[in-house]
Design a protein around this motif. Structure first.
Motif, short mmCIF file in Angstrom:
data_model
loop_
_atom_site.label_atom_id
_atom_site.label_comp_id
_atom_site.label_asym_id
_atom_site.label_seq_id
_atom_site.Cartn_x
_atom_site.Cartn_y
_atom_site.Cartn_z
N HIS A 1 66.13 5.89 77.07
CA HIS A 1 65.71 6.61 75.82
C HIS A 1 66.62 7.59 75.47
N PRO A 2 67.07 7.81 74.36
CA PRO A 2 67.46 9.34 73.84
C PRO A 2 66.58 10.36 74.38
N PRO A 3 67.33 11.25 74.96
CA PRO A 3 66.64 12.61 75.62
C PRO A 3 65.44 13.14 74.57
N GLN A 4 64.55 13.73 75.38
CA GLN A 4 63.40 14.29 74.61
C GLN A 4 63.81 15.75 74.75
N ILE A 5 64.00 16.47 73.43
CA ILE A 5 64.55 17.71 73.37
C ILE A 5 63.65 18.64 72.91
N TRP A 6 63.41 19.62 73.96
CA TRP A 6 62.58 20.77 73.66
C TRP A 6 63.44 21.96 73.47
N ALA A 7 63.11 22.63 72.46
CA ALA A 7 63.71 24.00 72.10
C ALA A 7 62.89 25.14 72.44
N VAL A 8 63.33 26.14 73.16
CA VAL A 8 62.55 27.53 73.57
C VAL A 8 62.89 28.72 72.86
N ALA A 9 62.17 29.18 71.88
CA ALA A 9 62.50 30.53 71.28
C ALA A 9 61.32 31.21 71.28
N SER A 10 61.81 32.50 71.00
CA SER A 10 60.92 33.73 71.08
C SER A 10 60.91 34.58 69.72
N LEU B 1 58.98 25.17 71.62
CA LEU B 1 58.05 25.94 72.20
C LEU B 1 58.27 27.57 71.99
N LEU B 2 57.28 28.11 71.63
CA LEU B 2 57.34 29.34 71.47
C LEU B 2 56.85 30.26 72.56
N THR B 3 57.81 31.38 72.96
CA THR B 3 57.04 32.21 74.14
C THR B 3 56.83 33.41 73.59
N VAL B 4 55.73 34.14 73.98
CA VAL B 4 55.38 35.20 73.72
C VAL B 4 54.56 36.08 74.77
N ILE B 5 54.84 37.36 74.82
CA ILE B 5 53.93 38.09 75.92
C ILE B 5 52.94 38.84 75.11
N PRO B 6 51.85 39.38 75.85
CA PRO B 6 50.68 40.10 75.23
C PRO B 6 50.92 41.39 74.72
N GLU B 7 51.85 41.60 73.94
CA GLU B 7 52.27 42.99 73.06
C GLU B 7 52.45 42.80 71.62
N PRO B 8 52.00 43.62 71.04
CA PRO B 8 51.86 43.42 69.48
C PRO B 8 53.39 43.32 68.99
N THR B 9 54.22 43.76 69.33
CA THR B 9 55.64 43.36 68.73
C THR B 9 56.03 41.85 68.92
N SER B 10 55.63 41.39 70.07
CA SER B 10 56.20 40.21 70.44
C SER B 10 55.16 39.12 69.49
N ILE B 11 53.96 39.47 69.35
CA ILE B 11 52.98 38.77 68.52
C ILE B 11 53.51 38.83 67.02
#
Lengths: 328, 203
Positions: A19-28, A159-169
């Motif tokens: 199959h064509p690849p399954q593309i995952w984009a990771v951002a924050s 895919l959204l990456t966050v950390i438990p800090e107000p600025t990241s949220i």
């Protein structure tokens, strides 16, 4: 021991994916939340499950995926794709000692790549979909530049990456707002204006909050056909969430709470993949030029990453199944 | 164009639960939302102003106070007729599927206590209450031996199909009991019967 020696040029022995690849984009939204850690370690976890994985470092300007993989400075980079007319993107992949885990680097491409022209962006996208792999993981830059947003929307799964800090949220929600606005860019000008006002303005007058979700509900009420068109557009945004660097037990609930809030505020499904704990060994591994994933296979984080990888594979399998079952 | 929202969320939407949610579901949803929307919560950071959060907390509190209390929830349901859109599909399903209820004839029903002020009830409201109890017409028919046609007439207020008044009241009572309502009260409050009974006590 050095189990991640660079073996550049060695062709992969793994057969090409059907199959064509399954593309995952990771951002924050914000930098420094472990986005590259998440993308590389998910890549290793997927490879561990026997899948062929290629990581693409699109974090122009601060590309450092190779470091997380324990690789030296890469010899080929993505810019070759733009400079040379007849080049196969699969020739740009550098493999680690695992011949089912490769990398296309963006390192050293800062000047040219940070300001991609529209046609260059399209060329990269076209090529990415031709990578011979089961999974392609795009490591995107932090922030909400159009480059980042467009690759994020282009991917099958974001895919959204966050950390438990107000600025990241705060920046994560800003990224979601930018995604909505970008995804609806084809709408008539006056509608876009209203949406952008809803997304950015704070209303101090009304006690009732005007959110994107309540806007959609109003629209559904007054003009259902139009609301359906809009929902059709928004369906393409497939957002997933990982909360990284969790230190306190209470923060492990943050992911689910953010999913509830996104549903209420944006009417968007935020699929919770899980959370990863803060671990000083991550830095140690980097200093020792080792990969965390292989150095601490028994850690809570690697266990979680493996579980997430299994879920990603299952999701893909069900997608392929539903495709083959459609009548031809 | 005004940015003010015209659509008012139902209490069910406020708590993000379905109309047939149990009281336990209500409490569970309330507990989670209370945590998420508490002051200093990370999950809402930057999305709402202090005033907006306060208002949201009040909404959640109101929704909980109403939906966790069977009396208040009953009144509220009757007022907003929540199942308007969902009902036709459910009905089709209940006709197509083999009746499961016969395997467990003594399925417990939530008894609904009606307030004394209760004066009028429509066929539609009865239907909504039945749906909220998760009971199909077919199961009532098999349980009470009242024909499906008459049960449907009760809910649709289709007077043409009503049997003679004496029988009809008896059927209505059985129907009311089956969905957990007080049969005597329902017979008095059922709107189509009120218009037919001029001797109904006047206010």
């Amino acid at each position: 021991m050095n189990n991640t020696k660079l073996s550049h040029g060695k062709p992969s022995t793994i057969p090409a994916a059907k199959h064509p690849p399954q593309i995952w984009a990771v951002a924050s939204g914000k930098g420094g939340v472990g986005k590259s850690f998440v993308s590389t370690n998910l890549g290793m976890a997927l490879a561990q499950q026997g899948k062929k994985v290629v990581l693409v470092d699109l974090d122009f300007g601060s590309a450092n995926i190779h470091t997380f993989l324990g690789l030296a400075n890469p010899k080929t980079t993505l810019s070759s794709l733009l400079n040379q007319s007849s080049i196969n993107i699969n020739d740009l992949v550098e493999y680690t000692t695992k011949d089912n885990l490769g990398l296309i680097s963006g390192a050293g491409d800062h000047l040219q790549m940070a300001n991609l022209a529209h046609f260059q962006k399209l060329k990269i996208m076209r090529n990415i979909s031709q990578i011979e792999a089961d999974f392609v993981i795009l490591d995107l830059g932090a922030g909400t530049s159009f480059n980042t947003l467009d690759f994020f929307l282009y991917a099958d799964q974001a895919l959204l990456t966050v950390i438990p800090e107000p600025t990241s949220i705060e920046n994560a929600y800003r990224l979601i707002k930018s995604l909505l606005s970008r995804q609806l860019k084809g709408l008539p000008e006056n509608t876009k204006e209203i949406i952008n006002r809803i997304l950015t303005e704070k209303q101090h007058k009304a006690p009732e909050t005007q959110t994107f979700a309540s806007f959609l509900m109003d629209l559904q009420f007054q003009c259902p056909e139009y609301a359906n068109i809009m929902r059709e557009h928004l369906k393409n945004i497939r957002l997933n969430l990982i909360v990284n660097q969790v230190r306190e037990p209470a923060d492990s609930k943050l992911a689910v709470a953010m999913a509830v809030v996104s549903q209420k505020h944006f009417d968007i499904d935020l699929n919770v993949l899980g959370h990863l704990y803060h671990d000083n060994q991550v830095t140690h591994s980097l200093r020792e030029k080792q990969t965390y994933y292989h150095q601490y296979p028994q850690s809570k984080n690697v266990t979680s990453l493996n579980r997430i990888a299994v879920e990603m594979i299952a999701e893909l399998a069900s997608k392929h199944q539903s495709q083959t079952h459609t009548p031809s | 164009m005004s940015l003010e929202s015209k659509y008012k969320q139902t209490y069910y939407e406020v708590l993000s639960i379905s109309h047939d949610a149990t009281t336990a579901d209500v409490i569970d949803a309330y507990g989670k939302l209370k945590l998420i929307f508490q002051p200093e919560s990370l999950a809402t950071y930057s999305l709402y102003s202090e005033d907006e959060l306060k208002h949201l907390r009040e909404q959640i509190e109101d929704a909980y106070q109403t939906l966790s209390d069977k009396h208040k929830r009953f009144e509220y349901d009757a007022e907003v007729n929540p199942n308007q859109i969902a009902s036709p599909k459910e009905e089709l399903e209940s006709i197509d599927k083999p009746e499961k209820i016969q395997l467990q004839p003594s399925k417990p029903i939530n008894k609904i206590t009606m307030p004394d002020s209760f004066k009028q009830i429509s066929g539609k409201a009865l239907k909504d209450i039945r749906k909220s109890q998760n009971i199909s017409l077919k199961s009532i028919a098999s349980q009470t031996k009242v024909s499906l046609e008459y049960l449907e007439a009760i809910e649709s207020e289709n007077k043409a199909t009503f049997p003679a008044p004496f029988y009809f009241k008896s059927f209505l009572k059985q129907y009311a009991t089956a969905i957990g309502l007080d049969p005597e009260l329902v017979v008095k409050a059922y709107i189509p019967l009120q218009s037919e009974n001029p001797e109904q006590p006047k206010k």
